[in-house]
Design a protein around this motif. Structure first.
Motif, mmCIF file in Angstrom:
data_model
loop_
_atom_site.group_PDB
_atom_site.id
_atom_site.type_symbol
_atom_site.label_atom_id
_atom_site.label_comp_id
_atom_site.label_asym_id
_atom_site.label_seq_id
_atom_site.Cartn_x
_atom_site.Cartn_y
_atom_site.Cartn_z
ATOM 1 N N PHE A 40 -13.982 120.495 -18.060
ATOM 2 C CA PHE A 40 -15.340 120.257 -18.513
ATOM 3 C C PHE A 40 -15.954 121.482 -19.172
ATOM 4 N N ALA A 41 -15.291 122.618 -19.081
ATOM 5 C CA ALA A 41 -15.681 123.753 -19.918
ATOM 6 C C ALA A 41 -15.471 123.400 -21.381
ATOM 7 N N VAL A 42 -14.384 122.644 -21.659
ATOM 8 C CA VAL A 42 -14.111 122.195 -23.028
ATOM 9 C C VAL A 42 -14.999 121.017 -23.389
ATOM 10 N N TYR A 43 -15.022 119.979 -22.541
ATOM 11 C CA TYR A 43 -15.747 118.758 -22.865
ATOM 12 C C TYR A 43 -17.241 119.006 -23.043
ATOM 13 N N GLY A 53 -22.955 124.885 -16.977
ATOM 14 C CA GLY A 53 -24.242 125.179 -17.595
ATOM 15 C C GLY A 53 -24.944 126.344 -16.937
ATOM 16 N N ALA A 54 -24.915 126.387 -15.605
ATOM 17 C CA ALA A 54 -25.569 127.485 -14.893
ATOM 18 C C ALA A 54 -24.882 128.817 -15.186
ATOM 19 N N ILE A 55 -23.549 128.817 -15.192
ATOM 20 C CA ILE A 55 -22.806 130.057 -15.457
ATOM 21 C C ILE A 55 -23.008 130.516 -16.896
ATOM 22 N N ARG A 107 -26.464 132.048 -17.372
ATOM 23 C CA ARG A 107 -26.654 133.347 -16.720
ATOM 24 C C ARG A 107 -25.700 134.413 -17.243
ATOM 25 N N SER A 108 -24.425 134.050 -17.450
ATOM 26 C CA SER A 108 -23.412 135.068 -17.735
ATOM 27 C C SER A 108 -22.699 134.898 -19.068
ATOM 28 N N GLY A 109 -22.929 133.788 -19.761
ATOM 29 C CA GLY A 109 -22.300 133.582 -21.048
ATOM 30 C C GLY A 109 -21.091 132.669 -20.973
ATOM 31 N N TYR A 110 -20.650 132.218 -22.150
ATOM 32 C CA TYR A 110 -19.561 131.240 -22.228
ATOM 33 C C TYR A 110 -18.204 131.837 -21.868
ATOM 34 N N VAL A 111 -17.995 133.105 -22.153
ATOM 35 C CA VAL A 111 -16.700 133.717 -21.841
ATOM 36 C C VAL A 111 -16.459 133.697 -20.344
ATOM 37 N N VAL A 112 -17.486 134.080 -19.568
ATOM 38 C CA VAL A 112 -17.350 134.050 -18.109
ATOM 39 C C VAL A 112 -17.126 132.617 -17.631
ATOM 40 N N MET A 113 -17.835 131.659 -18.242
ATOM 41 C CA MET A 113 -17.676 130.267 -17.846
ATOM 42 C C MET A 113 -16.241 129.794 -18.055
ATOM 43 N N PHE A 114 -15.634 130.134 -19.201
ATOM 44 C CA PHE A 114 -14.241 129.749 -19.429
ATOM 45 C C PHE A 114 -13.288 130.506 -18.504
ATOM 46 N N GLY A 115 -13.686 131.701 -18.081
ATOM 47 C CA GLY A 115 -12.891 132.420 -17.079
ATOM 48 C C GLY A 115 -12.883 131.693 -15.747
ATOM 49 N N VAL A 116 -14.047 131.171 -15.342
ATOM 50 C CA VAL A 116 -14.119 130.377 -14.115
ATOM 51 C C VAL A 116 -13.281 129.106 -14.258
ATOM 52 N N ALA A 117 -13.317 128.489 -15.446
ATOM 53 C CA ALA A 117 -12.500 127.298 -15.697
ATOM 54 C C ALA A 117 -11.013 127.613 -15.550
ATOM 55 N N THR A 118 -10.620 128.812 -15.966
ATOM 56 C CA THR A 118 -9.221 129.238 -15.803
ATOM 57 C C THR A 118 -8.851 129.311 -14.328
ATOM 58 N N ALA A 119 -9.758 129.876 -13.519
ATOM 59 C CA ALA A 119 -9.503 129.966 -12.076
ATOM 60 C C ALA A 119 -9.393 128.574 -11.445
ATOM 61 N N LEU A 120 -10.248 127.642 -11.874
ATOM 62 C CA LEU A 120 -10.168 126.270 -11.364
ATOM 63 C C LEU A 120 -8.836 125.623 -11.744
ATOM 64 N N ALA A 121 -8.366 125.907 -12.950
ATOM 65 C CA ALA A 121 -7.079 125.364 -13.382
ATOM 66 C C ALA A 121 -5.937 125.908 -12.522
#
Length: 391
Positions: A225-228, A355-357, A360-374
């Motif tokens: 959902f980082a992508v979607y 959205g919250a991440i 607060r921290s930008g899209y790069v951090v959000m995709f980093g969290v998505a990587t951890a979830l993967a």
């Protein structure tokens, strides 16, 4: 049990292919460009994520309710037609900008009915192809082609004319979906498959391999959902134009089409649980590349090509595993659980947290969290594979 009337003829396959093409043509413009339309309305990122999450919220309750009803009545086609009609009528509400609460209500009604269509269609198609995943791939290929056409042309259209025509695109695409449902074979599954005895899903869900499979699905889809939800906004923030954004979305669908075309030959190379694990690894690579190398177009091209494994192969693998674990009268509820756990709960948490991440921290951090979830989803897939071998 004799095959139902809906399962067999070339005409029936073409009817489902047309529905797949029209449904994903609607998704192909709506999902990538909804955040950009909401942004043009002046809404902040977190409100956009809340509105985008409405689709996932409906997937928490709607697919299972519709799936249980279809299992009980066998009237999957009539339910598909009803859902398409209500979704079309509710989309007219997008023409009036009544603020976030009004938009949320309109999206709630619309998504409650469109989110049911996927699980109903998948259940009907799984019965139609009877385990022939090559035929399934050809039907889904039409859906990918529909997505490709609209994601590309909508990007060019919105780049040239702006986002003001978004509501018209919504109504027009849903009208085509409704027409496609009217072309489906008007058949009801045999009454013998829907006796008064109701089979429970609890015993299946207590199987350890099934639980780990659903855990893998949850984290895998949540990371996506980082992508979607945010890829379009992320690329827009990096300075990419709407045409380029559309091309990158289209590229992922080209990879998806290639997979669905070839999957009849490829799926037999590995057991389904191994495919699940491989798809998880591809997702880790895709999210990590998008997070760290988004400013490089070649890296984004590579990441989007991984869609062939991270989504297309993963989707077919999941449908096959659900069909295997939830046969017969459990099929509608099994496909609904796939949607509820993955695109419902996983989607809600993915979009809201994303959205919250991002705010607060930008899209790069959000995709980093998505990587951890993967990574977590891949570990769950590894565990599911081990347990499947032990059975």
């Amino acid at each position: 049990m004799p095959a139902p009337q809906a399962a067999g003829g070339r005409g029936h396959l073409l009817a489902f292919a047309a529905l797949s093409a029209s449904y994903f043509a609607h998704i192909g413009f709506f999902n990538p460009y909804l955040p950009l339309w909401l942004k043009e309305l002046g809404l902040p990122i977190f409100v956009i994520s809340l509105l985008a999450s409405v689709q996932s919220v409906t997937r928490v309750f709607a697919p299972y309710a519709w799936g249980a009803l279809s299992d009980h009545t066998g009237e999957r086609v009539k339910l598909l037609r009803f859902s398409a009609a209500v979704a079309l009528v509710s989309s007219f509400g997008l023409w009036w900008n009544g603020g976030p609460w009004w938009l949320g209500l309109v999206l709630l009604v619309m998504f409650t009915h469109t989110s049911s269509m996927m699980s109903l269609t998948e259940a009907a198609m799984a019965h139609l192809v009877a385990g022939d995943w090559g035929r399934y791939g050809r039907i889904r290929l039409c859906g990918s082609a529909g997505f490709l056409v609209t994601v590309f042309f909508a990007g060019e259209w919105f780049d040239r004319f702006g986002m003001r025509h978004f509501p018209a695109w919504a109504a027009g695409s849903l009208a085509i979906v409704l027409i496609a449902t009217m072309r489906l074979p008007d058949a009801r599954e045999p009454v013998t498959a829907h006796s008064h005895e109701k089979l429970p899903v609890g015993p299946v869900l207590r199987i350890p391999a099934v639980r780990w499979f659903f855990a893998s699905l949850f984290f895998h889809v949540m990371s996506h959902f980082a992508v979607y939800g945010f890829l379009s906004l992320y690329l827009d923030s990096l300075g990419y134009g709407k045409g380029t954004i559309g091309l990158l979305w289209a590229l992922s669908v080209v990879a998806e089409i290639a997979w669905f075309f070839l999957q009849g030959r490829l799926l037999g190379l590995l057991a389904m649980p191994r495919w699940l694990l491989l798809c998880g690894i591809a997702t880790v690579l895709r999210m990590g590349t998008t997070a760290g190398l988004g400013q490089w177009i070649w890296a984004l091209v590579f990441a989007q090509l991984l869609h062939a494994l991270s989504f297309a192969a993963h989707h077919t693998t999941c449908i096959a595993m659900v069909t295997r674990h939830f046969p017969g009268r459990l099929r509608g509820r099994g496909q609904a659980l796939f949607t509820v756990i993955g695109y419902g709960f996983g989607g809600v948490l993915g979009v809201l947290a994303g959205g919250a991440i991002a705010q607060r921290s930008g899209y790069v951090v959000m995709f980093g969290v998505a990587t951890a979830l993967a990574v977590v989803g891949t570990l769950c897939a590894w565990r599911a594979q081990k347990l499947d071998k032990a059975v």
